[in-house]
Design an enzyme around this catalytic site. Structure first.
Site, PDB file in Angstrom:
ATOM      1  CB  CYS A 127      10.323 -23.205 -22.290  1.00  0.00           C
ATOM      2  SG  CYS A 127      10.728 -21.322 -22.745  1.00  0.00           S
ATOM      3  CB  CYS A 137      10.045 -16.469 -21.236  1.00  0.00           C
ATOM      4  SG  CYS A 137       9.754 -17.883 -22.439  1.00  0.00           S
ATOM      5  CG  ASP A 177      -2.093  -0.710   1.301  1.00  0.00           C
ATOM      6  OD1 ASP A 177      -2.139  -1.666  -0.041  1.00  0.00           O
ATOM      7  OD2 ASP A 177      -2.860  -0.881   1.784  1.00  0.00           O
ATOM      8  CB  CYS A 182      12.380 -18.941 -20.223  1.00  0.00           C
ATOM      9  SG  CYS A 182      10.718 -19.702 -19.258  1.00  0.00           S
ATOM     10  CB  SER A 229     -10.678   7.408  -1.592  1.00  0.00           C
ATOM     11  OG  SER A 229      -9.378   7.556  -0.978  1.00  0.00           O
ATOM     12  CB  CYS A 251       7.162 -20.475 -22.495  1.00  0.00           C
ATOM     13  SG  CYS A 251       7.372 -20.371 -20.508  1.00  0.00           S
ATOM     14  CE  LYS A 268      -8.048   3.627   5.245  1.00  0.00           C
ATOM     15  NZ  LYS A 268      -7.726   2.566   4.599  1.00  0.00           N
ATOM     16  NE  ARG A 317     -13.437   3.280  -3.150  1.00  0.00           N
ATOM     17  CZ  ARG A 317     -12.384   3.504  -2.741  1.00  0.00           C
ATOM     18  NH1 ARG A 317     -12.254   4.762  -1.989  1.00  0.00           N
ATOM     19  NH2 ARG A 317     -11.100   3.305  -3.301  1.00  0.00           N
ATOM     20  CG  ASP A 336       6.446   0.559  -2.550  1.00  0.00           C
ATOM     21  OD1 ASP A 336       6.963   1.181  -1.708  1.00  0.00           O
ATOM     22  OD2 ASP A 336       7.126  -0.756  -2.740  1.00  0.00           O
TER      23      ASP A 336
HETATM   24  S1  IVH Z   1     -14.855   6.540   6.260  1.00  0.00           S
HETATM   25  C1  IVH Z   1     -15.978   9.709   3.061  1.00  0.00           C
HETATM   26  N1  IVH Z   1     -14.039   5.121   8.012  1.00  0.00           N
HETATM   27  O1  IVH Z   1     -10.822   3.289   3.871  1.00  0.00           O
HETATM   28  C2  IVH Z   1     -15.228   8.910   3.961  1.00  0.00           C
HETATM   29  N2  IVH Z   1     -13.303   4.561   5.934  1.00  0.00           N
HETATM   30  O2  IVH Z   1      -8.791   4.481   2.161  1.00  0.00           O
HETATM   31  C3  IVH Z   1     -15.533   7.507   3.635  1.00  0.00           C
HETATM   32  N3  IVH Z   1     -12.117   2.481   5.471  1.00  0.00           N
HETATM   33  O3  IVH Z   1     -13.095   3.957   1.061  1.00  0.00           O
HETATM   34  C4  IVH Z   1     -14.523   6.679   4.451  1.00  0.00           C
HETATM   35  N4  IVH Z   1     -12.106   1.857   7.794  1.00  0.00           N
HETATM   36  O4  IVH Z   1     -13.552   1.387   2.369  1.00  0.00           O
HETATM   37  C5  IVH Z   1     -13.817   5.383   6.554  1.00  0.00           C
HETATM   38  N5  IVH Z   1     -13.300   3.557   9.719  1.00  0.00           N
HETATM   39  C6  IVH Z   1     -13.226   3.948   8.431  1.00  0.00           C
HETATM   40  C7  IVH Z   1     -12.919   2.974   7.610  1.00  0.00           C
HETATM   41  C8  IVH Z   1     -12.764   3.488   6.430  1.00  0.00           C
HETATM   42  C9  IVH Z   1     -11.969   1.611   6.379  1.00  0.00           C
HETATM   43  C10 IVH Z   1     -11.902   2.465   4.094  1.00  0.00           C
HETATM   44  C11 IVH Z   1     -13.009   2.711   3.338  1.00  0.00           C
HETATM   45  C12 IVH Z   1     -12.698   3.857   2.405  1.00  0.00           C
HETATM   46  C13 IVH Z   1     -11.024   3.573   2.495  1.00  0.00           C
HETATM   47  C14 IVH Z   1     -10.362   4.928   2.172  1.00  0.00           C
END
Ligand code: IVH
Length: 678
Positions: free
Chosen positions: A414, A429, A38, A411, A87, A435, A123, A144, A40
């Site tokens: 092969c 390859c 994540d 490879c 997000s 292959c 989260k 989503r 990266d």
């Molecule tokens: S709030 C408008 N709360 O994280 C804000 N998201 O990286 C909406 N996620 O798409 C997100 N735990 O799927 C919120 N406690 C939490 C969360 C959470 C996981 C996920 C969610 C979001 C993603 C964003």
């Protein structure tokens, strides 16, 4: 980097980033098989955003910043969200959280020490899902997707016991949003069952949850132990409360699970204290989390703060740092992917990282091994971030003298040559036709609609025939008729379906030339290029002769519509003996039709003409186009196969060679006459 980069470099980099991010989005969302961490991934997205901010004129139509996550796949029906599913902005340090807190006060025009209460909660590392209730009935559930359009997973969500199918006392319209996840324990048990039944092994609970939810057949979802935790809402017909905290309590009262670790904080100190408490509890939680989410508590303030691009201004994800450990690199193995890419995998002395034993790391590609200066036996620091595949972040023994690791040039599957194209980091390859790692993909492509278009030979049958050892290379398809009786006896096959299949195979004994060439799956040869090539060379045999001749690169690159990249790919392909053998084998079964041009038939049709020296009344390209219109081919060098040389002033070695070989030589004026008269 973004500070010193030129505009041209930025344009290039943005193009590459668009491709890379789309690639990783696809792996993550569609295939549930991420290749990078994540952290990266976030770094790529960040770099893209920074470059776009510096060079707004370079923002691409396919820019990743215009998308949220991956576009949904077409397997499940699409659902347009009543309110977009957004997000979150990420923070990786306490300073960034403090900035967020200050930014909010500035935006709301409040004094820096004004109290703005926030909620804080874990989260959850699952996948977000929106569950819609109308008059208390669950009517729709969607993933989503790209934030605007998701996938309909209603029947699947109905099988999740955490999610009530009916609510009492809810607003008329209520969309609850939250995270579908799988507990660590259930994930382990699922993988054990999958292993026992030969099913797909999931990389982590998140992928297992995604793979289980996004099923066409809801009975598969039903058999998977999915859970749900709400963290917000979408469309609602009336407010749930005045604050985030109270609204979540109300959702909980309706019978939908909400995190026990959701709290309300009055200041930054309390937020950071809760972050540390959650971080401490992390290993003991029954599910994976990757940070803490803060949200402005008052909903009127949320409203005023609004959104920026993909994320709300009123929320922030405070991510946990990646977990690290030290161990020894014991070996490097090479895996060959379905498209021929060689991926190095590091084998480690097993070590615990954040509660998981890690024994393998992806090393991505040849450059990554070089960048880290990795040698077998080195001590390395590895990291596991966001619960994706762990990786090496540092070589701790750079100074020691050990045998350097030599990336294979063949490879391992092969033994064909493996090469990296210029400017590419991936080594591939070249044994496309032989292959075993690429067998399924190649065969599928060969029979696909744009190529030979063999009706009735679908993915399932190809997989079945490979399994039986009946199909190794495309030529075997045309020998299936010898296995007619054996096939009729198999489950799912009747005399009629077998004869239909064999009939559609027989119908393709004389395939269209370009489709056949395209079907060989040579890199960079799409149907248009295949046509361009055959327009020029007529037959595969002639193409092969040119591609294996000493002047191959120049001759191929001289073909209209073909450049050095295609030329290189053709040379590589035909250079590989295994491929030549497989092609011979195939050509003993089928006879591709020679290419018929729309050029008129003239005495020059099929002849080879070489232009040398300078031309005065036309460009070299125009002269070549004229030759092609006459049905002739313009070649780059003189050989016994040359029929005519058009020599202008300054012609040198080619003219000399033509004279030695006794080939007819004319000047530009004579050529113009031929063209005019034809
Ligand atoms: S709030 C408008 N709360 O994280 C804000 N998201 O990286 C909406 N996620 O798409 C997100 N735990 O799927 C919120 N406690 C939490 C969360 C959470 C996981 C996920 C969610 C979001 C993603 C964003």
């Amino acid at each position: 980097m973004a500070d010193t980069i030129s505009e041209a470099e930025a344009a290039n980099r943005l193009m590459r980033l668009a491709k890379l991010i789309a690639h990783h989005d696809k792996l993550y969302h569609d295939q549930d098989a991420p290749e990078i961490s994540d952290a990266d991934y976030d770094a790529l997205v960040r770099e893209n955003r920074e470059l776009e901010e510096r060079f707004p004129q370079l923002v691409r139509a396919d820019s990743p910043s215009k998308r949220l996550g991956a576009a949904p796949t077409t397997v499940l029906a699409k659902v347009t969200h009543a309110r977009p599913m957004l997000s979150l902005e990420n923070a990786f340090s306490e300073d960034e959280v403090a900035d967020f807190s200050a930014r909010i006060r500035r935006f709301l025009n409040l004094s820096p020490d004004a109290v703005v209460a926030m909620t804080a909660e874990p989260k959850i590392d699952g996948l977000s899902c929106s569950v819609r209730y109308e008059r208390g009935e669950l009517v729709l559930a969607a993933t989503r997707g790209d934030g605007a359009v998701g996938e309909d997973v209603t029947p699947n969500v109905r099988t999740i016991s955490d999610i009530p199918k009916r609510l009492s006392g809810a607003p008329d319209v209520l969309e609850v949003r939250g995270e579908v996840y799988m507990s660590k324990e259930d994930f382990e048990a699922l993988n054990e069952r999958q292993e026992a039944s030969g099913g797909k092994i999931f990389a982590n609970p998140r992928n297992a949850a995604a793979g289980s939810l996004r099923q066409k057949d809801a009975s598969i979802t039903a058999a998977r132990p999915l859970r749900f935790l709400a963290h917000g809402w979408g469309e609602i017909s009336e407010p749930l409360a005045d604050s985030q905290f109270e609204a979540m309590k109300r959702i909980e009262l309706l019978g939908i699970p909400v995190s026990e670790l959701l709290v309300r904080c009055d200041d930054l100190t309390a937020m950071l204290a809760h972050y540390r408490a959650i971080e401490k509890a992390r290993a003991d939680l029954p599910f994976d989390i990757d940070g803490v989410v803060y949200k402005v508590d008052r909903l009127d303030l949320q409203e005023r703060l609004g959104f920026v691009a993909r994320a709300p201004r009123w929320a922030l994800a405070h991510k946990f740092p990646a977990e690290k450990a030290e161990t020894t690199l014991e070996a490097i193995d090479i895996q060959v992917g379905r498209t021929g890419k060689l991926t190095p995998v590091g084998r480690l002395t097993p070590v615990g990282v954040g509660g998981v034993i890690v024994a393998n790391v992806t090393l991505h590609n040849r450059d990554e091994i070089q960048r880290l200066g990795l040698r077998i036996g080195d001590r390395v620091r590895i990291q596991r971030a966001g619960d994706v595949i762990p990786q090496v972040v540092e070589n701790l023994t750079r100074d020691e003298v050990r045998e350097p690791y030599v990336f294979p040039d063949h490879c391992p599957e092969c033994q064909s040559e493996a090469v990296a194209e210029e400017g590419e980091v991936d080594v591939r390859c070249t044994g496309g036709l032989v292959c075993p790692a690429q067998r399924f993909e190649r065969l599928r492509h060969f029979v696909s609609r744009g190529a030979l278009d063999i009706e009735g030979l679908g993915e399932k049958s190809i997989a079945e025939f490979i399994e039986l050892g009946w199909l190794h290379s495309p030529a075997d398809i045309f020998r299936l008729r010898k296995l007619r009786d054996q096939l009729i006896g198999r489950e799912g096959w009747k005399e009629k379906s077998v004869d239909n299949l064999l009939g559609s195979i027989e119908a393709k004994r004389e395939p269209d030339g370009p489709r056949f060439l395209f079907g060989l799956g040579i890199r960079h040869i799409g149907i248009v290029t295949a046509k361009d090539l055959l327009k020029c060379f007529g037959t595969i045999e002639e193409l092969r002769r040119v591609a294996t001749s000493p002047d191959a690169h120049a001759e191929l690159a001289a073909v209209e519509g073909v450049g050095p990249v295609v030329a290189e790919a053709l040379v590589d392909f035909f250079h590989e003996e295994h491929n030549r053998e497989a092609l011979d084998d195939l050509l003993s079964e089928v006879r591709p039709k020679p290419f018929v041009t729309d050029a008129k038939q003239t005495e020059w049709t099929g002849k080879t003409i070489v232009f040398t020296g300078s031309l005065e009344t036309m460009s070299r390209d125009e002269a070549k186009a004229q030759a092609e219109r006459l049905g002739a081919r313009a070649a780059g060098s003189v050989s016994v196969k040359t029929d005519l040389v058009v020599a202008g002033p300054g012609a040198g070695s080619k003219l000399k060679k033509a004279e030695e070989l006794g080939i007819r030589v004319i000047n530009e004026a004579e050529w113009a006459k031929i063209v005019a008269e034809a």
